[in-house]
Design a protein around this motif. Structure first.
Motif, short mmCIF file in Angstrom:
data_model
loop_
_atom_site.label_atom_id
_atom_site.label_comp_id
_atom_site.label_asym_id
_atom_site.label_seq_id
_atom_site.Cartn_x
_atom_site.Cartn_y
_atom_site.Cartn_z
N THR A 62 38.44 65.28 18.22
CA THR A 62 37.11 65.35 17.60
C THR A 62 37.16 66.18 16.33
O THR A 62 36.52 65.84 15.33
N GLU A 65 38.65 64.05 13.63
CA GLU A 65 37.70 63.03 13.18
C GLU A 65 36.61 63.65 12.32
O GLU A 65 36.20 63.10 11.30
N GLN A 68 38.00 64.35 8.92
CA GLN A 68 38.15 63.10 8.15
C GLN A 68 36.81 62.64 7.60
O GLN A 68 36.69 62.29 6.42
N ARG A 69 35.78 62.68 8.44
CA ARG A 69 34.46 62.23 7.99
C ARG A 69 33.91 63.16 6.90
O ARG A 69 33.29 62.73 5.93
N TYR A 83 41.16 68.33 9.73
CA TYR A 83 41.76 67.02 10.07
C TYR A 83 43.24 67.18 10.39
O TYR A 83 43.72 66.69 11.41
N SER A 87 44.78 66.91 14.13
CA SER A 87 45.75 65.85 14.42
C SER A 87 47.03 66.43 15.02
O SER A 87 47.55 65.93 16.03
N LYS A 122 44.34 55.84 16.85
CA LYS A 122 43.21 56.58 16.28
C LYS A 122 43.66 57.40 15.08
O LYS A 122 43.00 57.40 14.04
N LEU A 126 42.47 57.17 11.16
CA LEU A 126 41.99 58.29 10.35
C LEU A 126 42.81 58.43 9.07
O LEU A 126 42.28 58.62 7.97
N GLY A 150 37.43 52.80 14.99
CA GLY A 150 37.70 54.18 15.40
C GLY A 150 36.91 54.58 16.64
O GLY A 150 37.42 55.26 17.53
N GLN A 151 35.62 54.14 16.69
CA GLN A 151 34.80 54.49 17.85
C GLN A 151 35.35 53.84 19.12
O GLN A 151 35.31 54.42 20.20
N MET A 154 38.17 55.90 20.35
CA MET A 154 37.68 57.13 21.00
C MET A 154 37.04 56.83 22.36
O MET A 154 37.24 57.57 23.32
#
Length: 442
Positions: A62, A65, A68-69, A83, A87, A122, A126, A150-151, A154
């Motif tokens: 999380t 992610e 990344q967002r 990120y 990772s 995943k 990313l 991506g969702q 997850m």
């Protein structure tokens, strides 16, 4: 029948040999039970470690992610730090899980292998969005983010980890029950040994006369007290003779029984406390004492469902420390930790018992206000912002703190936890863009 033709001394000697044999057997039995108990405790600790690593794995993903967002939405390179860290730590945590799970059941190992495959997909997704962004293809990067790829990864990872956790919890309960069974077995064995020992003592009654009646009566009373109450009172005034040797042996053995039973009960109590503490610690941020993202994930959905069902307002605040990276770079991470603790204390003093306060990420906090509309939430946000601005921290010299706050209210039967968080995050972004040290509502 030959034993009854022996002299009193010989009979006592014979009984003493039996007692010593019982003592040796008891010692051997206790060592065996202790080894089994230690092994059971070790397996329980191992399962708790696996469960903790499973929670950390999802949290690190999380974090990756979120970084990344944040980078794609803002273009700020500092978002690449969570990120990259998330990772890397997710891969390290997965590696530890796989190593610990080698001795576990095959289906769990298969689940982790599937999780490893999904995590690789995943992380690749990313990395691809960031690569597209860096090469200038921003729209393609956003399109990939907005797709369900991506969702889906997850969701599949969470589903696998839920199944993994369920089986691990079953295993944990089975191992705890086994440990409890061992402790119960020990107590039963002690009781059986006591009964046998008491029978041997009663045989001495027919072999002695008046001069040993009193110590034998005292021995009987002491034994009954041990049986009924679990407490042992040594037989006093033990004579230095044949019967006295037996009484002394009883005192020593009974004392050992009580001590060992107490130690085993204490061990069981300690194990239970450690398990409960570990569960609580897994929901609390160790630095600030606020709840962590795991607790928010489990509670926010419940609060939204309650709001949908009963129609009461629900508002969420995202609080972000302004220029927190500069504080860490200028004054050091210890001073940064001090700032986080002070802000967390202000947040804790701000909320009610029905509210939830969470450390969401490094310098980002979330408050979920139940039964609170946007007007009251903005007032509370402004009060908190002002309190932060008035806070003086010695480690920062004359530097002052400020926070930016995004406020979002749940729309009944429309918002999900993700959409509510997104609205609050967008409001926070506007507050940052407007100059920081302010509150904005969605």
């Amino acid at each position: 029948m030959a034993v009854f033709k022996l002299s009193l001394r010989a009979r006592i000697y014979t009984l003493f040999v039996v007692l010593m044999t019982m003592y040796v057997l008891n010692f051997a039995l206790m060592m065996n039970v202790k080894n089994q108990t230690d092994a059971a405790q070790e397996r329980i600790n191992e399962t708790n470690t696996i469960l903790d690593l499973k929670s950390q794995l999802l949290l690190k993903l999380t974090d990756a992610e979120t970084g990344q967002r944040g980078f794609i939405l803002t273009g700020k390179p500092e978002y690449l730090v969570p990120y990259s860290v998330g990772s890397e730590q997710a891969q390290q945590t997965l590696k530890k899980l796989l190593q610990l799970n080698k001795k576990n059941v095959a289906v769990q190992h298969q689940r982790l292998q599937e999780v490893a495959r999904l995590i690789e997909l995943k992380l690749s997704e990313l990395a691809k969005t960031i690569q597209l962004y860096n090469t200038g293809d921003v729209q393609a990067s956003l399109d990939l983010i907005n797709s369900d790829e991506g969702q889906r990864y997850m969701d599949e990872i969470r589903a696998q980890l839920r199944a993994f956790k369920a089986l691990e919890m079953t295993t944990l309960n089975e191992r705890q029950q086994k440990l409890n069974g061992l402790l119960d077995t020990v107590q039963i064995i002690y009781l059986l040994e006591f009964v046998v020992f008491l029978i041997l003592m009663l045989l001495l009654v027919g072999l002695i006369r008046r001069r040993v009646t009193k110590p034998l009566t005292q021995l009987h009373i002491s034994a009954k007290q041990l049986e009924a109450q679990g407490r042992f009172a040594p037989v006093p005034n033990v004579a230095d003779d044949e019967i006295g040797s037996v009484v002394k042996a009883f005192n020593a053995m009974a004392k050992k029984i009580v001590t060992q039973v107490r130690e085993l009960r204490d061990l069981n109590h300690q194990t239970t406390q450690e398990r409960d503490t570990a569960r609580m610690e897994s929901l609390v941020d160790h630095l600030t004492g606020l709840f962590n993202r795991r607790h928010l994930s489990s509670q926010l959905q419940k609060l939204i469902e309650s709001s949908n069902r009963y129609g009461h307002p629900l508002t969420l605040l995202i609080i972000d420390l302004d220029h927190f990276k500069d504080i860490n770079d200028t004054f050091g991470h210890d001073s940064g930790d001090r700032v986080l603790i002070e802000v967390a204390n202000l947040i804790h003093d701000t909320i009610r018992e029905s509210d939830i306060a969470v450390r969401y990420s490094g310098d980002e906090f979330i408050i979920v206000l139940d039964h609170t509309d946007v007007k009251d939430a903005l007032a509370k946000a402004e009060w908190l912002r002002e309190q932060v601005a008035l806070t003086h921290i010695n480690e920062l010299g004359g530097s002052r703190l400020s926070v930016s706050i995004g406020v979002a209210t749940h729309l009944p039967n429309e918002d999900t936890p993700e959409s509510l968080l997104k609205k609050a995050d967008e409001a926070l972004y506007r507050a940052k863009q407007a100059g920081r040290n302010r509150s904005e509502s969605a």
